[in-house]
Design an enzyme around this catalytic site. Structure first.
Site, PDB file in Angstrom:
ATOM      1  N   ASN A  89       0.805  -1.215   0.000  1.00  0.00           N
ATOM      2  CA  ASN A  89       0.000   0.000   0.000  1.00  0.00           C
ATOM      3  C   ASN A  89       0.844   1.276   0.000  1.00  0.00           C
ATOM      4  OD1 ASN A  89      -2.605   1.579   0.565  1.00  0.00           O
ATOM      5  ND2 ASN A  89      -1.334   2.116   2.315  1.00  0.00           N
ATOM      6  N   TYR A 157       2.026   9.967 -11.606  1.00  0.00           N
ATOM      7  CA  TYR A 157       1.303   9.135 -10.656  1.00  0.00           C
ATOM      8  C   TYR A 157       0.433   8.120 -11.402  1.00  0.00           C
ATOM      9  CZ  TYR A 157      -1.808   7.778  -6.823  1.00  0.00           C
ATOM     10  OH  TYR A 157      -2.517   7.049  -5.894  1.00  0.00           O
ATOM     11  N   SER A 160       2.523   5.421 -12.923  1.00  0.00           N
ATOM     12  CA  SER A 160       3.008   4.456 -11.933  1.00  0.00           C
ATOM     13  C   SER A 160       1.912   3.464 -11.557  1.00  0.00           C
ATOM     14  CB  SER A 160       3.521   5.176 -10.682  1.00  0.00           C
ATOM     15  OG  SER A 160       2.468   5.658  -9.858  1.00  0.00           O
TER      16      SER A 160
END
Length: 266
Positions: A89, A157, A160
């Site tokens: 996470n 982001y 990714s």
């Protein structure tokens, strides 16, 4: 979901989604090792975990640092002698100060790649040997709806998180023969500390949001983007993670599961 007596590592467990997952796994009977680079908030997670009554540990972990990863896994194995569940996470949306930049710069690209992809790979590759030896295991990777849709506000982001989905599929294929399930979760819009910073950035960078509070920006995004009309919560993600970590999901692997109120369907 029943994960009784399983040994679970949760990265990025100090706040938000990671903390909710750690708590939900503990409620399901798992012995949880909550890890994060943020030691102060991690202690709050620990206090919540010990109230549940299972054995739990907290460990400072910098997923970008191989020595930190190796030490954490070594200590966990010394204490529990096995690792059954890994929840990847830990994540970032940019380098320090990202919310003050109109456009992500090279430092953001580097920080995001180091944590969201290379960091995930470091801890996963450190855990895989014991799962292979046991011929079982559950790996759950946190992606995002931006991994499916892209995002104009932070392309690195989104890239990714698309990479997380691809990496999940690669590991699922590689590890299937060892009965190791690898899946991803794609959360939608959650009011977390990260989203508060995103909303603050929007208020600075987009004329549309001038004068709005971060929460008002978030609520407007929910209204505009979520067919069910309600925000997702860390607990919503935690329920899915607990299911994927349980034997109920033994025939689910290589999947990226949306938890987004219907904002994107596939």
């Amino acid at each position: 979901m029943d994960v009784n007596d399983k040994i679970a590592i949760v990265t990025g467990a100090a706040r938000g989604i990671g903390k909710a997952i750690a708590i939900q796994l503990a409620k399901g009977g798992a012995n949880v090792v909550a890890t994060d680079i943020n030691e102060d908030d991690l202690r709050d997670t620990y206090n919540d975990l010990i109230e549940i009554g299972n054995k739990c540990l907290i460990s400072r972990l910098d997923v970008t640092n191989q020595d930190s990863v190796n030490l954490a896994v070594k200590n966990i194995m010394a204490e529990f002698h096995s690792i059954d569940i890994l929840v990847n996470n830990a994540g970032t949306i940019g380098a320090p100060g990202w919310e003050k930049r109109d456009v992500p710069d090279e430092s953001d690209w580097d920080a995001i790649y180091a944590v969201n992809l290379k960091g995930m790979a470091k801890i996963t590759e450190a855990v895989i040997p014991t799962m292979k030896s046991n011929r079982k295991g559950k790996i759950i990777n946190m992606s995002s709806i931006t991994g499916r849709l892209g995002t104009v506000t932070s392309p690195p982001y989104g890239v990714s998180k698309a990479g997380v989905i691809n990496l999940t599929q690669a590991w699922a294929l590689e590890l299937a023969e060892f009965s190791i399930n690898v899946n991803a979760i794609c959360p939608g819009l959650l009011w977390t500390p990260m989203w508060q910073r995103i909303a603050h950035q929007w208020s600075l960078d987009q004329e549309k949001w001038k004068g709005y509070t971060p929460r008002q920006i978030f609520d407007s995004a929910i209204k505009d983007r979520i067919p069910l009309g309600r925000e997702q919560t860390p607990e919503d993600i935690a329920y899915v993670a607990a299911f994927l970590a349980s034997d109920y999901a033994r025939n689910i692997t290589g999947q990226a599961i949306n938890v987004n109120g219907g904002s994107h369907m596939n």
